[in-house]
Write an enzyme that holds these catalytic residues in place. Structure first.
Site, short mmCIF file in Angstrom:
data_model
loop_
_atom_site.label_atom_id
_atom_site.label_comp_id
_atom_site.label_asym_id
_atom_site.label_seq_id
_atom_site.Cartn_x
_atom_site.Cartn_y
_atom_site.Cartn_z
N THR A 118 0.87 -1.19 0.00
CA THR A 118 0.00 0.00 0.00
C THR A 118 0.90 1.24 0.00
O THR A 118 2.05 1.17 0.45
CB THR A 118 -0.90 0.06 1.26
OG1 THR A 118 -0.08 -0.05 2.42
CG2 THR A 118 -1.94 -1.04 1.27
N ASP B 46 -0.54 4.96 0.63
CA ASP B 46 -1.79 5.71 0.70
C ASP B 46 -1.63 7.23 0.60
O ASP B 46 -0.68 7.80 1.14
CB ASP B 46 -2.50 5.43 2.03
CG ASP B 46 -2.93 3.99 2.19
OD1 ASP B 46 -2.75 3.20 1.26
OD2 ASP B 46 -3.47 3.66 3.28
N TYR C 157 -4.64 1.56 -4.56
CA TYR C 157 -4.80 0.18 -4.05
C TYR C 157 -6.18 -0.39 -4.42
O TYR C 157 -6.30 -1.53 -4.85
CB TYR C 157 -4.60 0.20 -2.54
CG TYR C 157 -4.63 -1.13 -1.84
CD1 TYR C 157 -3.52 -1.98 -1.88
CD2 TYR C 157 -5.74 -1.55 -1.11
CE1 TYR C 157 -3.53 -3.20 -1.21
CE2 TYR C 157 -5.75 -2.76 -0.43
CZ TYR C 157 -4.64 -3.58 -0.48
OH TYR C 157 -4.66 -4.79 0.19
N GLY D 284 -10.63 -9.18 4.58
CA GLY D 284 -10.90 -7.92 5.27
C GLY D 284 -9.70 -7.59 6.14
O GLY D 284 -8.56 -7.87 5.76
P1 NDP Z 1 3.03 -7.98 4.15
O1 NDP Z 1 3.44 -6.56 3.95
O2 NDP Z 1 3.03 -8.54 5.55
O3 NDP Z 1 3.95 -8.92 3.24
C1 NDP Z 1 4.07 -8.63 1.91
C2 NDP Z 1 4.90 -9.69 1.23
O4 NDP Z 1 4.97 -9.35 -0.16
C3 NDP Z 1 6.32 -9.74 1.75
O5 NDP Z 1 6.80 -11.08 1.68
C4 NDP Z 1 7.07 -8.87 0.73
O6 NDP Z 1 8.46 -9.18 0.61
C5 NDP Z 1 6.33 -9.24 -0.55
N1 NDP Z 1 6.47 -8.23 -1.58
C6 NDP Z 1 6.12 -6.93 -1.57
N2 NDP Z 1 6.44 -6.33 -2.74
C7 NDP Z 1 7.00 -7.29 -3.54
C8 NDP Z 1 7.57 -7.31 -4.83
N3 NDP Z 1 7.61 -6.22 -5.60
N4 NDP Z 1 8.08 -8.48 -5.29
C9 NDP Z 1 8.07 -9.61 -4.54
N5 NDP Z 1 7.53 -9.65 -3.30
C10 NDP Z 1 7.02 -8.50 -2.79
O7 NDP Z 1 1.60 -8.14 3.45
P2 NDP Z 1 0.23 -8.72 4.04
O8 NDP Z 1 0.45 -10.09 4.55
O9 NDP Z 1 -0.40 -7.70 4.93
O10 NDP Z 1 -0.65 -8.77 2.70
C11 NDP Z 1 -0.58 -9.87 1.79
C12 NDP Z 1 -1.61 -9.65 0.70
O11 NDP Z 1 -2.91 -9.58 1.27
C13 NDP Z 1 -1.40 -8.34 -0.07
O12 NDP Z 1 -1.73 -8.54 -1.42
C14 NDP Z 1 -2.42 -7.41 0.59
O13 NDP Z 1 -2.79 -6.39 -0.29
C15 NDP Z 1 -3.55 -8.38 0.88
N6 NDP Z 1 -4.44 -7.94 1.95
C16 NDP Z 1 -3.97 -7.73 3.22
C17 NDP Z 1 -4.84 -7.36 4.24
C18 NDP Z 1 -4.39 -7.17 5.65
O14 NDP Z 1 -5.23 -6.90 6.52
N7 NDP Z 1 -3.11 -7.33 5.95
C19 NDP Z 1 -6.27 -7.14 3.95
C20 NDP Z 1 -6.66 -7.40 2.59
C21 NDP Z 1 -5.75 -7.78 1.63
P3 NDP Z 1 9.55 -8.56 1.68
O15 NDP Z 1 9.38 -9.38 2.94
O16 NDP Z 1 10.87 -8.75 1.02
O17 NDP Z 1 9.16 -7.13 1.88
#
Ligand code: NDP
Length: 241
Positions: A86, A88, A147, A178
Site C-alpha cells: 500500500t 496511501d 490500491y 478484510g
Molecule cells: P506484508 O506486507 O506482511 O507482506 C508482503 C509480502 O509481499 C512480503 O513477503 C514482501 O516481501 C512481498 N512483496 C512486496 N512487494 C514485492 C515485490 N515487488 N516483489 C516480490 N515480493 C514482494 O503483506 P500482508 O500479509 O499484509 O498482505 C498480503 C496480501 O494480502 C497483499 O496482497 C495485501 O494487499 C492483501 N491484503 C492484506 C490485508 C491485511 O489486513 N493485511 C487485507 C486485505 C488484503 P519482503 O518481505 O521482502 O518485503
C-alpha cells in the site's frame, strides 16, 4: 507426486501462513519475497520452504524465477499471487510514483506471474491460480484510489482468465480478505482499533492469517475444480457483496 505451489510474498504476513498451509496440505512450496532477506531466511530456516528473491512487478524477473523454480522443484501447478503493498494518500495529494508503484506491485504482478506459468499449465491440462485481492478492492477506501483500483483490477483479471482457462482444467479465483491481524494492522493504536475498526466488523475481531490460508488451500485442491472466476470473501461480515 506432490504438486508444486508458488506463493508470492510468501515469507511474511498472510503469505507466510499460505506457504505453511500449503506445505501442511502436502504441496512442495516455493516462497517469493522482495527485499527483506532476514525475515525470508528466518522463515526458510523455520519451515524448510525454499525462498526466491525477485520483483513480481517485473515480467522478466518473474519469467526467470519461474524457470529456476521449475528446474529446482518441478512444473508449477499452483500459483498464489499474494505479494502486495500500500502507499496511501488522497488522490489530490497522490504522486505518480505512489500510483504506479502500487499498480505495478499489486496488479501488473498478477499478469507477469500468471503469464509466466499459464502456458505450462495449459500444456499439462491442470492449474490453480489464486489471487489475493482485498475488501478495499470491493468497496473502495478513502486514501487508496491506487490500491482499490489495483485490487478491483485483480478481480476483473480473475474473471477473464477463468473463462479463458476453464476448458484446460485451470481454475482462477480470488480471495478478498478484510482486516487481518498482520504486523501492519497490529501496529494500529489499540484505541483506534477498538473505536474505529472493530465496530465495523460484525464478528468483533480481526481475521487471522491462517484463516486466509484456509481459503487458499480450499481453492487449490484437486476437487475444487468446479469453482472458477469466484471471489471468496473473508472479512468477518464487514462488507457483503
Ligand atoms: P506484508 O506486507 O506482511 O507482506 C508482503 C509480502 O509481499 C512480503 O513477503 C514482501 O516481501 C512481498 N512483496 C512486496 N512487494 C514485492 C515485490 N515487488 N516483489 C516480490 N515480493 C514482494 O503483506 P500482508 O500479509 O499484509 O498482505 C498480503 C496480501 O494480502 C497483499 O496482497 C495485501 O494487499 C492483501 N491484503 C492484506 C490485508 C491485511 O489486513 N493485511 C487485507 C486485505 C488484503 P519482503 O518481505 O521482502 O518485503
Amino acid at each position: 507426486m506432490a504438486k508444486v505451489a508458488v506463493v508470492t510474498g510468501g515469507t511474511r504476513g498472510i503469505g507466510e501462513a499460505i506457504s505453511k498451509g500449503l506445505k501442511e496440505a502436502g504441496y512442495v512450496v516455493a516462497a517469493n519475497y522482495a527485499t527483506r532477506d532476514e525475515a525470508a531466511f528466518k522463515f526458510r530456516d523455520e519451515t524448510d520452504i525454499p525462498v526466491y528473491k525477485f520483483d513480481v512487478a517485473n515480467l522478466e524477473s518473474c519469467q526467470e524465477a519461474i524457470g529456476n523454480i521449475e528446474s529446482d522443484l518441478g512444473p508449477v501447478d499452483v500459483l498464489v499471487n499474494n505479494a502486495g503493498i500500500t502507499y496511501d494518500a488522497p488522490l489530490h495529494r497522490m504522486s505518480a510514483e505512489q500510483w504506479t508503484s502500487v499498480v505495478h506491485t499489486d496488479l501488473d504482478s498478477v499478469f507477469s506471474m500468471s503469464r509466466s506459468v499459464i502456458e505450462g499449465m495449459r500444456a499439462r491440462n491442470f492449474g490453480r491460480i489464486i489471487n489475493i485481492s482485498s475488501i478495499n478492492g470491493q468497496k473502495g477506501q478513502f486514501g487508496q484510489t491506487n490500491y482499490s483500483a489495483a485490487k478491483a483490477g485483480v478481480i476483473g483479471f480473475t474473471k477473464a482468465l477463468a473463462q479463458e482457462s476453464a476448458a484446460k482444467g485451470i481454475t482462477v479465483n480470488c480471495v478478498a480478505p478484510g482486516y487481518i491481524a498482520t504486523e501492519m494492522v497490529r501496529a494500529v493504536p489499540e484505541e483506534v482499533l477498538n473505536t474505529k475498526i472493530l465496530p465495523l466488523i460484525p464478528t468483533g475481531r480481526l481475521g487471522e492469517c491462517p484463516e486466509i490460508a484456509r481459503c487458499v488451500v480450499f481453492l487449490a485442491a484437486d476437487d475444487a475444480g468446479f469453482i472458477t472466476g469466484a471471489t471468496l470473501t473473508a472479512n468477518g461480515g464487514q462488507y457483503l457483496t
